[in-house]
Design a protein around this motif. Structure first.
Motif: not given
Length: 199
Positions: A20-43
Motif C-alpha cells: 500500500i506504499f504510495i510515493p510522495q513528493w519531497t519538500t524540495q521537489q514541491v518548493l522547486k515546482a511551486n514558483t508562483a507561491k508568493d504571487v499575491l494576485c493569484l488564487s
C-alpha cells in the motif's frame, strides 16, 4: 511454535505495508515546482495549477508514479481518464522524456489570461475566439469545470478527446519559460481556466 507464528505475522504485516506504499513528493521537489507561491494576485487554485504543471516538467517519471497512476478524474468525471488512450499516452510520454525547466509567473500574461477567463465565464463561451480581450501571440490552454489546480493541470496534460494533444504539448514544451493562469466562474461549466505561456 509461538516464535514461528510471530515471524509469520511480521512477514505478513511487512508485505501488506509494502503493497500500500504510495510515493510522495519531497519538500524540495514541491518548493522547486511551486514558483508562483508568493504571487499575491493569484488564487490558491491558480498557484496549484502552475505547481502541478511544473512538477510534470521537472520530474516527469515521478509525476507518472505519484500523480498519473493514482488519478481517476474528479467526482463529476469519475474514471473517464483511467486506461483511456490519452491517459496511457501521457504515461508513455512522461516516462520517455527528460527534465524541463520550471515556468515562472509573468504579470503581462496574467492580465491577458484574466481578461479572457472573465470573458469566457461571463459570456458562457467555450472557444479560443475572443470578442473583447486582445489576442496576443501566446500559447494558450483552456479548461472547463475543474475545481482544483491539480484537476486543471491534469485535464490539460491528459488532454482527453483532443487528438492533437495541443494542451499537453504546450504544458510540456521546453521552450516556454513564463506562465500565467486565471480561473473565473463560468455560467455553463461553473469554472473556467485560461493559461498563457511564452518563451
Amino acid at each position: 511454535m509461538k516464535k514461528l507464528v510471530w515471524i509469520f505475522f511480521v512477514a505478513v504485516v511487512s508485505l501488506s505495508s509494502a503493497s500500500i506504499f504510495i510515493p510522495q513528493w519531497t519538500t524540495q521537489q514541491v518548493l522547486k515546482a511551486n514558483t508562483a507561491k508568493d504571487v499575491l494576485c493569484l488564487s490558491n487554485v491558480e498557484k496549484e495549477a502552475i505547481m502541478y504543471i511544473n512538477l510534470a516538467r521537472l520530474y516527469p517519471k515521478d509525476f507518472v508514479q505519484i500523480e498519473v497512476m493514482n488519478y481517476f478524474g474528479t467526482d463529476k468525471y469519475e474514471s473517464i481518464y483511467k486506461n483511456s488512450k490519452y491517459w496511457t499516452s501521457l504515461i508513455a510520454e512522461l516516462n520517455s522524456t527528460t527534465q524541463k525547466n520550471s515556468l515562472y509567473f509573468d504579470n503581462d500574461l496574467y492580465e491577458n489570461a484574466k481578461c479572457f477567463s472573465k470573458e469566457l465565464g461571463e459570456r458562457s463561451l467555450e472557444s479560443h475566439q475572443r470578442k473583447i480581450c486582445e489576442k496576443k501571440k501566446y500559447a494558450e490552454c483552456l479548461s472547463y469545470g475543474m475545481a482544483t489546480g491539480k484537476d486543471v493541470a491534469m485535464q490539460w496534460l491528459i488532454d482527453k478527446d483532443v487528438p492533437s494533444l495541443g494542451h499537453r504539448k504546450i504544458c510540456l514544451d521546453s521552450t516556454y519559460t513564463k506562465v500565467a493562469i486565471s480561473v473565473h466562474s463560468h455560467k455553463k461549466w461553473s469554472t473556467c481556466a485560461v493559461a498563457e505561456m511564452i518563451w
